[in-house]
Design a protein around this motif. Structure first.
Motif, PDB file in Angstrom:
ATOM      1  N   ARG A   1      82.026  75.755  54.186  1.00 49.95           N
ATOM      2  CA  ARG A   1      80.857  75.383  53.393  1.00 49.95           C
ATOM      3  C   ARG A   1      80.654  73.871  53.419  1.00 49.95           C
ATOM      4  N   GLN A   2      81.766  73.125  53.427  1.00 52.97           N
ATOM      5  CA  GLN A   2      81.673  71.668  53.409  1.00 52.97           C
ATOM      6  C   GLN A   2      81.194  71.123  54.746  1.00 52.97           C
ATOM      7  N   GLY A   3      81.530  71.816  55.836  1.00 58.38           N
ATOM      8  CA  GLY A   3      81.056  71.384  57.144  1.00 58.38           C
ATOM      9  C   GLY A   3      79.705  71.975  57.425  1.00 58.38           C
ATOM     10  N   SER A   4      78.719  71.610  56.608  1.00 59.79           N
ATOM     11  CA  SER A   4      77.448  72.322  56.589  1.00 59.79           C
ATOM     12  C   SER A   4      76.659  72.204  57.883  1.00 59.79           C
ATOM     13  N   ASP A   5      77.009  71.245  58.760  1.00 62.19           N
ATOM     14  CA  ASP A   5      76.280  71.134  60.023  1.00 62.19           C
ATOM     15  C   ASP A   5      76.436  72.389  60.872  1.00 62.19           C
ATOM     16  N   SER A   6      77.491  73.174  60.617  1.00 63.34           N
ATOM     17  CA  SER A   6      77.759  74.330  61.453  1.00 63.34           C
ATOM     18  C   SER A   6      77.150  75.606  60.915  1.00 63.34           C
ATOM     19  N   LEU A   7      76.612  75.569  59.711  1.00 63.29           N
ATOM     20  CA  LEU A   7      76.085  76.782  59.119  1.00 63.29           C
ATOM     21  C   LEU A   7      74.714  77.127  59.683  1.00 63.29           C
ATOM     22  N   THR A   8      74.412  78.424  59.664  1.00 66.82           N
ATOM     23  CA  THR A   8      73.101  78.862  60.121  1.00 66.82           C
ATOM     24  C   THR A   8      72.010  78.262  59.246  1.00 66.82           C
ATOM     25  N   ASP A   9      72.240  78.231  57.934  1.00 66.00           N
ATOM     26  CA  ASP A   9      71.282  77.652  57.006  1.00 66.00           C
ATOM     27  C   ASP A   9      72.017  76.721  56.052  1.00 66.00           C
ATOM     28  N   PRO A  10      72.249  75.466  56.457  1.00 60.79           N
ATOM     29  CA  PRO A  10      73.025  74.554  55.632  1.00 60.79           C
ATOM     30  C   PRO A  10      72.346  74.201  54.326  1.00 60.79           C
ATOM     31  N   CYS A  11      71.053  74.514  54.182  1.00 59.32           N
ATOM     32  CA  CYS A  11      70.324  74.163  52.970  1.00 59.32           C
ATOM     33  C   CYS A  11      70.280  75.315  51.958  1.00 59.32           C
ATOM     34  N   GLN A  12      70.946  76.416  52.280  1.00 56.17           N
ATOM     35  CA  GLN A  12      70.937  77.567  51.391  1.00 56.17           C
ATOM     36  C   GLN A  12      71.620  77.221  50.076  1.00 56.17           C
ATOM     37  N   PRO A  13      70.992  77.526  48.912  1.00 57.69           N
ATOM     38  CA  PRO A  13      71.613  77.205  47.618  1.00 57.69           C
ATOM     39  C   PRO A  13      72.929  77.951  47.440  1.00 57.69           C
ATOM     40  N   CYS A  14      73.829  77.348  46.676  1.00 55.94           N
ATOM     41  CA  CYS A  14      75.109  77.985  46.385  1.00 55.94           C
ATOM     42  C   CYS A  14      74.918  79.099  45.352  1.00 55.94           C
ATOM     43  N   SER A  15      75.752  80.121  45.440  1.00 57.21           N
ATOM     44  CA  SER A  15      75.750  81.179  44.433  1.00 57.21           C
ATOM     45  C   SER A  15      76.439  80.656  43.175  1.00 57.21           C
ATOM     46  N   ASP A  16      76.332  81.408  42.071  1.00 63.92           N
ATOM     47  CA  ASP A  16      76.986  80.997  40.829  1.00 63.92           C
ATOM     48  C   ASP A  16      78.492  80.863  41.031  1.00 63.92           C
ATOM     49  N   GLU A  17      79.080  81.812  41.760  1.00 67.23           N
ATOM     50  CA  GLU A  17      80.528  81.770  42.002  1.00 67.23           C
ATOM     51  C   GLU A  17      80.910  80.537  42.821  1.00 67.23           C
ATOM     52  N   GLU A  18      80.078  80.183  43.790  1.00 64.39           N
ATOM     53  CA  GLU A  18      80.363  79.008  44.619  1.00 64.39           C
ATOM     54  C   GLU A  18      80.262  77.719  43.812  1.00 64.39           C
ATOM     55  N   VAL A  19      79.301  77.658  42.880  1.00 61.21           N
ATOM     56  CA  VAL A  19      79.154  76.468  42.035  1.00 61.21           C
ATOM     57  C   VAL A  19      80.394  76.278  41.172  1.00 61.21           C
ATOM     58  N   LEU A  20      80.844  77.357  40.522  1.00 59.86           N
ATOM     59  CA  LEU A  20      82.013  77.267  39.656  1.00 59.86           C
ATOM     60  C   LEU A  20      83.258  76.879  40.453  1.00 59.86           C
ATOM     61  N   LEU A  21      83.407  77.418  41.640  1.00 59.71           N
ATOM     62  CA  LEU A  21      84.562  77.091  42.465  1.00 59.71           C
ATOM     63  C   LEU A  21      84.477  75.653  42.983  1.00 59.71           C
ATOM     64  N   ALA A  22      83.257  75.199  43.310  1.00 61.61           N
ATOM     65  CA  ALA A  22      83.075  73.845  43.838  1.00 61.61           C
ATOM     66  C   ALA A  22      83.501  72.791  42.825  1.00 61.61           C
ATOM     67  N   VAL A  23      83.261  73.038  41.543  1.00 60.19           N
ATOM     68  CA  VAL A  23      83.660  72.082  40.514  1.00 60.19           C
ATOM     69  C   VAL A  23      85.171  71.894  40.512  1.00 60.19           C
ATOM     70  N   CYS A  24      85.898  72.957  40.860  1.00 57.32           N
ATOM     71  CA  CYS A  24      87.359  72.924  40.801  1.00 57.32           C
ATOM     72  C   CYS A  24      88.010  72.443  42.093  1.00 57.32           C
ATOM     73  N   THR A  25      87.367  72.658  43.237  1.00 59.60           N
ATOM     74  CA  THR A  25      88.046  72.453  44.520  1.00 59.60           C
ATOM     75  C   THR A  25      87.418  71.405  45.425  1.00 59.60           C
ATOM     76  N   SER A  26      86.223  70.923  45.127  1.00 59.51           N
ATOM     77  CA  SER A  26      85.555  69.965  46.012  1.00 59.51           C
ATOM     78  C   SER A  26      86.252  68.606  45.993  1.00 59.51           C
ATOM     79  N   ASP A  27      86.006  67.809  47.015  1.00 62.50           N
ATOM     80  CA  ASP A  27      86.573  66.462  47.079  1.00 62.50           C
ATOM     81  C   ASP A  27      86.040  65.576  45.962  1.00 62.50           C
TER      82      ASP A  27
END
Length: 295
Positions: free
Chosen positions: A163-189
């Motif tokens: 997810r962090q290497g968004s240049d490789s995603l098919t749609d790097p601009c796709q919004p995060c899901s609720d679960e991804e937002v909660l996890l991002a707060v805990c694990t992102s740089d």
């Protein structure tokens, strides 16, 4: 054995076409190279008389560098994490060429099929490029020059969450899901509460100026105190230019993301009031992956 082909053009380069007959014999040709688990440095002069040699390079760290002086022939760079994990195949590789990198083209090699990733000219921009680790190894082919002096192919690399290497995603601009937002707060740089103050195009990327009023976490001090207040931080965050900025200037946001090559890249972002509602609902249900300060 069939000739490797460049999938962007469908036509093998002159070197690749003639390489086939010697690939088996030269896959592990001996040369005087310095290497560790993270970085590699070598010189084409050590096997200039065997200009069609193909060297195998294995790098097994989450980040490192490569420097190939006076490129001749080709090298295959195999990038892998240093730990076995079911999620390892979902990693993204990001490379950042040195601005004076020259002397070779960079391909992705998957099962003998090549896809052009970076031309010699494109490397000069120093722009970060990402691809999925399952897309193949790096095949770096020297460009034939009569004078190979002053030619060095060099780049840094990092292995990051898909997810962090968004240049490789098919749609790097796709919004995060609720679960991804909660996890991002805990694990992102980095994770912070703040607002966007402005945006501009820089070196093919969108650079966003942010002011933070609460910093939950950060890596490598990409945000520094500023704005005349001890509790305020400022900095720049990059994002793919095709995404644009979907929030208004000054709007209070939850900002998370990754740090690549010392630069902050925007990941999951949400209006802070929406995040606050989401967080409290998850807290009541006991499904928060971690606790953060929201007052």
């Amino acid at each position: 054995m069939e000739a490797r082909s460049n999938s962007r053009t469908g036509v093998p380069s002159p070197f690749l076409a003639s390489l086939v007959s010697v690939t088996v014999l030269c896959q592990t040709a001996f040369s005087q190279y310095s290497s560790d688990q993270c970085s590699w440095k070598g010189s084409g002069l050590t096997h200039e008389s065997h200009a069609r040699d193909v060297e195998q390079v294995y790098l097994r760290c989450s980040q490192g560098s490569l420097e190939w002086l006076y490129p001749t022939g080709a090298i295959i760079v195999n990038l892998r994490p240093n730990t076995a994990s079911p999620a390892a195949d979902q990693l993204t590789v990001c490379i950042k060429p040195a601005e004076d990198s020259r002397g070779a083209n960079v391909y992705l090699d998957r099962a003998g099929t090549l896809r052009l990733l970076l031309t010699e000219r494109e490397q000069a921009t120093g722009q970060v490029h990402c691809f999925g680790i399952q897309e193949g190894a790096l095949f770096i082919e020297a460009i034939l020059h009569r004078d190979i002096s002053r030619r060095i192919t060099a780049f840094q690399y990092e292995l990051v969450n898909a997810r962090q290497g968004s240049d490789s995603l098919t749609d790097p601009c796709q919004p995060c899901s609720d679960e991804e937002v909660l996890l991002a707060v805990c694990t992102s740089d980095f994770a912070a509460r703040g607002s966007i103050q402005g945006a501009e195009q820089r070196s093919g990327q969108l650079s966003v100026t942010v002011t933070l009023t609460w910093l939950y976490r950060q890596k490598s001090r990409v945000f520094l105190p500023g704005g005349g207040q001890p509790w305020r931080w400022m900095g720049r965050v990059k994002m793919p230019p095709q995404c644009g900025v979907s929030f208004g200037e000054g709007e209070e946001l939850l900002l998370t993301g990754t740090v690549r090559f010392g630069e902050a890249w925007l990941g999951c972002t949400q209006r802070y009031e929406d995040f606050l509602k989401l967080y409290r609902e998850a807290q009541e249900q006991g499904v928060n992956p971690c606790q953060v300060e929201t007052d």
